[in-house]
Scaffold this active site. Structure first.
Site, PDB file in Angstrom:
ATOM      1  N   LYS A  19      50.634  24.639  -3.731  1.00  0.00           N
ATOM      2  CA  LYS A  19      51.447  23.818  -4.629  1.00  0.00           C
ATOM      3  C   LYS A  19      51.528  24.472  -6.004  1.00  0.00           C
ATOM      4  O   LYS A  19      50.526  24.999  -6.489  1.00  0.00           O
ATOM      5  CB  LYS A  19      50.785  22.437  -4.726  1.00  0.00           C
ATOM      6  CG  LYS A  19      51.550  21.428  -5.530  1.00  0.00           C
ATOM      7  CD  LYS A  19      50.655  20.249  -5.888  1.00  0.00           C
ATOM      8  CE  LYS A  19      49.597  20.637  -6.897  1.00  0.00           C
ATOM      9  NZ  LYS A  19      48.862  19.530  -7.508  1.00  0.00           N
TER      10      LYS A  19
ATOM     11  N   LYS B 186      39.115  20.289  -6.495  1.00  0.00           N
ATOM     12  CA  LYS B 186      38.725  20.667  -7.866  1.00  0.00           C
ATOM     13  C   LYS B 186      37.221  20.857  -7.962  1.00  0.00           C
ATOM     14  O   LYS B 186      36.748  21.805  -8.581  1.00  0.00           O
ATOM     15  CB  LYS B 186      39.176  19.599  -8.869  1.00  0.00           C
ATOM     16  CG  LYS B 186      40.678  19.625  -9.159  1.00  0.00           C
ATOM     17  CD  LYS B 186      41.025  18.628 -10.244  1.00  0.00           C
ATOM     18  CE  LYS B 186      42.525  18.507 -10.464  1.00  0.00           C
ATOM     19  NZ  LYS B 186      42.871  17.408 -11.370  1.00  0.00           N
TER      20      LYS B 186
ATOM     21  N   LYS C  43      49.770  23.558 -12.897  1.00  0.00           N
ATOM     22  CA  LYS C  43      49.592  24.031 -14.271  1.00  0.00           C
ATOM     23  C   LYS C  43      48.392  24.969 -14.344  1.00  0.00           C
ATOM     24  O   LYS C  43      48.427  25.952 -15.071  1.00  0.00           O
ATOM     25  CB  LYS C  43      49.357  22.852 -15.216  1.00  0.00           C
ATOM     26  CG  LYS C  43      50.530  21.903 -15.337  1.00  0.00           C
ATOM     27  CD  LYS C  43      50.216  20.836 -16.398  1.00  0.00           C
ATOM     28  CE  LYS C  43      50.924  19.536 -16.119  1.00  0.00           C
ATOM     29  NZ  LYS C  43      50.016  18.455 -15.664  1.00  0.00           N
TER      30      LYS C  43
END
Ligand code: TYM
Length: 333
Positions: free
Chosen positions: A195, A114, A198
């Site tokens: 993966k 991230k 969202k």
């Protein structure tokens, strides 16, 4: 006194819940509700580790709770509450921060992924796993049902608990992460090498199926699902067949059939048929949930009352452990 083992798990109200969240986590929370003493949390404090539009976040928190109830979380059997409604989560997180070496957090793969995409990284993003440890440890949790991506965070939670216990004496139970046998890591339909998430679902139209998607939307995604140039429909470990395997895994998780039964069923069929059947199985699974959701959201005051009551109960359950932790570190309590 309950003798049931304690389960805690959480989900971030960012974006729309997708079929990966359902298969990896929610479906199991619902199915195992009678077995355990369950605590489920919509983790809004975690959500703001990345900037969220406040108006959208507020709506998503209610939507998240509504979807979980619609999926079958039963307020009679499980506590379902919003993290920021129970201040003990943030309070214990501070205490745990003070026993967690920064190096442990810098090693977290989710943090590395991230933060690599950001120009400016918040302290909260680095600290995210400590807040997660706090969530879990506050309730003397035995089991944490999560998808595979959370495994490292659960390991860290155990390390933090052990370190605190070693420094200050027995305070926290050491929790165990439980990962589903089937569907621990559902991959993106558009790209089976990543993966399903969202955040990617918000950017890429054909990445995921959302739990509130209409049958047409489900089919639009499945129709374009990435497969390969072959034609065997098998649970092959060959990386070239990752797309087919992902579709079959979704099918298996939702039908409960064995791999052999499924391979038999699809023998001689084309990829087009596989995609259609997977879409149909998803549509069927979502139908009752969506009907319940629409009903529930007609009047959100009932939902708010459930969340409010559960937060009060969660706060009462968290209080003795928080107090114990404060005593152990030497506060005047
Ligand atoms: P979150 O909101 O990203 O995901 C919620 C749950 O869904 C699982 N999951 C998946 N499972 C299978 N395939 C996928 N593609 C997939 N994507 C997500 C996640 O593993 C998770 O179980 N940090 C957590 C929230 C959290 C939490 C906690 C969890 C905060 N505190 C305490 C457990 C205990 C998260 O971001 O999950």
């Amino acid at each position: 006194m309950t003798t049931k083992k304690i389960v805690f798990s959480g989900i971030q109200p960012t974006g729309d819940f997708h079929i990966g969240n359902y298969i990896g986590a929610i479906k199991r929370w619902v199915a195992e509700q009678d077995l355990y003493d369950n605590i489920f949390c919509v983790v809004d404090l975690h959500a703001i580790t990345l900037y969220q539009d406040p108006k959208i976040l507020r709506a998503k928190i209610r939507q998240a709770a509504g979807v979980l109830l619609a999926c079958g979380i039963d307020p009679q059997k499980s506590l379902l509450f919003v993290q920021s409604h129970v201040p003990a989560h943030a309070e214990l997180a501070w205490i745990l921060n003070c026993v967690t070496p920064v190096g442990w957090l810098e090693r977290m793969t989710q943090y590395k992924d991230k933060s690599a995409k950001l120009e400016s990284v918040s302290t909260g993003l680095l600290d995210y796993p400590v807040l997660m440890a706090s969530d879990i440890l506050l309730y003397q949790t035995d089991y944490v049902p999560v998808g595979e991506d959370q495994k490292q965070h659960i390991e860290l939670t155990r390390d933090v608990a052990q370190r605190f216990n070693a420094l200050y004496g027995e305070t926290f139970a050491i929790p165990e992460g439980t990962i589903p046998k089937i569907g621990a890591r559902i991959m993106g339909f558009d790209d089976p090498t990543v993966k399903m998430s969202k955040s990617l679902a918000a950017e890429q139209k054909h990445h995921a199926v959302g739990l509130l998607d209409s049958p047409d939307q489900v089919w639009a995604v499945l129709k374009r699902a990435t497969t390969d140039s072959g034609k065997e429909i098998t649970f092959s470990e060959d990386s070239k067949k990752a797309g087919v395997k992902n579709l079959l895994t979704v099918y298996q998780a939702l039908t409960g059939q064995t791999q052999a039964e499924i391979e038999n069923h699809f023998e001689g069929k084309l990829y087009g048929a596989l995609k259609r059947e997977v879409a149909d199985v998803i549509i069927e699974a979502l139908k009752p949930l969506q009907a319940r959701y629409n009903e529930l959201m007609q009047d959100t005051s009932a939902l708010d009352a459930i969340l409010q009551r559960a937060a009060e109960q969660a706060a009462a359950r968290a209080a003795p452990t928080l107090r114990k932790a404060k005593e152990k570190v030497g506060f005047v309590v």
